[in-house]
Design a protein around this motif. Structure first.
Motif, PDB file in Angstrom:
ATOM      1  N   UNK A   5       0.827  -1.214   0.000  1.00  0.00           N
ATOM      2  CA  UNK A   5       0.000   0.000   0.000  1.00  0.00           C
ATOM      3  C   UNK A   5       0.855   1.255   0.000  1.00  0.00           C
ATOM      4  N   UNK A   6       0.556   2.179  -0.924  1.00  0.00           N
ATOM      5  CA  UNK A   6       1.257   3.457  -0.960  1.00  0.00           C
ATOM      6  C   UNK A   6       2.638   3.407  -1.580  1.00  0.00           C
ATOM      7  N   UNK A   7       3.042   2.249  -2.112  1.00  0.00           N
ATOM      8  CA  UNK A   7       4.413   2.124  -2.609  1.00  0.00           C
ATOM      9  C   UNK A   7       4.559   2.385  -4.102  1.00  0.00           C
ATOM     10  N   UNK A   8       3.467   2.751  -4.769  1.00  0.00           N
ATOM     11  CA  UNK A   8       3.605   3.200  -6.153  1.00  0.00           C
ATOM     12  C   UNK A   8       3.274   4.689  -6.169  1.00  0.00           C
ATOM     13  N   UNK A   9       4.056   5.483  -6.885  1.00  0.00           N
ATOM     14  CA  UNK A   9       3.726   6.909  -7.019  1.00  0.00           C
ATOM     15  C   UNK A   9       2.298   7.053  -7.550  1.00  0.00           C
ATOM     16  N   UNK A  10       1.619   8.116  -7.123  1.00  0.00           N
ATOM     17  CA  UNK A  10       0.195   8.261  -7.420  1.00  0.00           C
ATOM     18  C   UNK A  10      -0.114   8.112  -8.913  1.00  0.00           C
ATOM     19  N   UNK A  11       0.729   8.691  -9.764  1.00  0.00           N
ATOM     20  CA  UNK A  11       0.485   8.607 -11.199  1.00  0.00           C
ATOM     21  C   UNK A  11       0.493   7.170 -11.697  1.00  0.00           C
ATOM     22  N   UNK A  12       1.471   6.401 -11.220  1.00  0.00           N
ATOM     23  CA  UNK A  12       1.559   4.987 -11.621  1.00  0.00           C
ATOM     24  C   UNK A  12       0.363   4.205 -11.090  1.00  0.00           C
ATOM     25  N   UNK A  13       0.010   4.488  -9.814  1.00  0.00           N
ATOM     26  CA  UNK A  13      -1.115   3.778  -9.208  1.00  0.00           C
ATOM     27  C   UNK A  13      -2.381   4.012 -10.024  1.00  0.00           C
ATOM     28  N   UNK A  14      -2.602   5.289 -10.395  1.00  0.00           N
ATOM     29  CA  UNK A  14      -3.800   5.617 -11.171  1.00  0.00           C
ATOM     30  C   UNK A  14      -3.739   4.965 -12.550  1.00  0.00           C
ATOM     31  N   UNK A  15      -2.559   5.031 -13.180  1.00  0.00           N
ATOM     32  CA  UNK A  15      -2.410   4.457 -14.519  1.00  0.00           C
ATOM     33  C   UNK A  15      -2.717   2.970 -14.554  1.00  0.00           C
ATOM     34  N   UNK A  16      -2.193   2.204 -13.592  1.00  0.00           N
ATOM     35  CA  UNK A  16      -2.420   0.756 -13.570  1.00  0.00           C
ATOM     36  C   UNK A  16      -3.865   0.439 -13.233  1.00  0.00           C
ATOM     37  N   UNK A  17      -4.481   1.309 -12.404  1.00  0.00           N
ATOM     38  CA  UNK A  17      -5.893   1.082 -12.083  1.00  0.00           C
ATOM     39  C   UNK A  17      -6.740   1.241 -13.340  1.00  0.00           C
ATOM     40  N   UNK A  18      -6.422   2.295 -14.129  1.00  0.00           N
ATOM     41  CA  UNK A  18      -7.172   2.511 -15.364  1.00  0.00           C
ATOM     42  C   UNK A  18      -6.922   1.364 -16.344  1.00  0.00           C
ATOM     43  N   UNK A  19      -5.678   0.856 -16.338  1.00  0.00           N
ATOM     44  CA  UNK A  19      -5.350  -0.230 -17.261  1.00  0.00           C
ATOM     45  C   UNK A  19      -6.066  -1.527 -16.875  1.00  0.00           C
TER      46      UNK A  19
END
Lengths: 230, 102
Positions: A5-19
């Motif tokens: 939890x919290x270990x991916x930068x927000x941009x990456x976290x959002x990008x993978x969620x969208x993917x």
């Protein structure tokens, strides 16, 4: 393979969620469709979900002196095609993120992409390729289940390398570093998981023959006129 | 012992050996820490601070209990399904059911 939890930068976290989101939504529809059109699939669907539930909870020692856990997404992908596992795998990850503090909500997208999308598709691909190349059911099951496991950890390494490229050696250096942690440890686990998959399918081919024939895993047996004993 | 039983036994033995051998060969020198935690520690050592905390973090003993619960739920359902499938087959010895239809 759980990025904490919290270990991916927000941009990456959002990008993978969208993917990952469209795969999971598509997977949910695939599960509903399967259950509605073939209610007799429910039992096997339960078995596929249960297999990934057990295996992803068990941490096993490896030759590297670290331990890791298998994924268990292969058999479901082989039986019902990968979309179904996108949903079932994400349910497992959500359970672990909410109750076990293992993985997380911000990293759910990235973890689902590795565990519930790439793993099942890679395993299914290996299974189909082995079958197409003339391999038997069991070698194909072994290849599929083992690769679903390994591909998940390779994907996690790539996700981490993209988020944390090495200061000197860049993306490639970071990828090697993370692969060094994950992939090597995972090889014996993937082999073990492949063998467990073979054991599972040995039971299924005997006891769930009608289902496996309908799902195209087994050739329908020619109608035997059961006369005498064997 | 039939050939089928022998193959099954060998497969089970191989799986057990695959995970027992690392423990035996190692002789107690390794911690067998999780790879997930290893990466987290490495990133924190490099100065990365997580920007979000788990909503609920069970204490150590509770956590292993919840992991056991996860495995138990999975194993329970798997055993239920395999038991039902086997029961279905042995209850209808006429074999290959489910054909026919339209």
């Amino acid at each position: 393979m759980h990025i904490a939890e919290g270990f991916l930068p927000a941009g990456h976290a959002a990008g993978w969620t969208i993917a990952a989101a469209p795969f999971v939504v598509h997977g949910a529809r695939a599960v509903v469709k399967e259950v509605r059109e073939n209610p007799e699939s429910t039992l096997l669907l339960g078995a596929a979900g249960a297999f990934t539930f057990v295996l992803s909870a068990i941490k096993l020692p490896s030759v590297t002196g670290s331990s890791s856990h298998p994924t268990g997404t292969g058999p479901g992908a082989i039986l019902f095609r990968p979309p179904v596992m996108a949903l079932l795998g994400t349910v497992v990850l959500l359970f672990q993120a909410l109750l076990l503090a293992h993985g997380g909500l911000t990293t759910l997208g990235a973890n689902a992409f590795a565990f519930a999308v790439v793993g099942p598709w890679a395993g299914y691909g290996a299974y189909r390729l082995t079958r197409a190349a003339g391999g038997g059911l069991m070698p194909a099951v072994f290849a599929g289940v083992a690769l679903a496991d390994l591909a998940t950890y390779v994907t996690t390494s790539l996700q981490l390398a993209l988020a944390f490229p090495d200061a000197e050696s860049g993306l490639a250096g970071a990828l090697l570093k993370f692969l060094g942690v994950f992939a090597v440890t995972q090889i014996p686990l993937a082999v073990g998981e492949g063998l467990l998959g073979v054991l599972l399918f040995r039971v299924l081919t005997v006891n769930a023959r009608p289902e496996l024939e309908r799902l195209g895993v087994l050739e329908p047996a020619p109608l035997v006129t059961t006369g005498g004993a064997a | 012992m039939t050939r089928r039983t022998l193959v099954t036994a060998l497969l089970v033995l191989t799986v057990v050996a695959l995970f027992a051998v690392p423990l035996l060969v190692d002789g107690g020198t390794s911690e067998f820490g999780g790879t997930d935690a290893a990466v987290t520690e490495e990133l924190e050592a490099d100065g990365y601070a997580p920007w979000f905390e788990s909503l609920f973090s069970p204490a150590g003993e509770v956590e292993s209990g919840l992991f056991a619960l996860q495995a138990a739920l999975g194993a329970g359902v798997l055993g239920y399904v395999l038991g039902r499938l086997r029961g279905r087959r042995t209850a209808t010895p006429s074999a290959t059911a489910g054909a026919g239809g339209k």
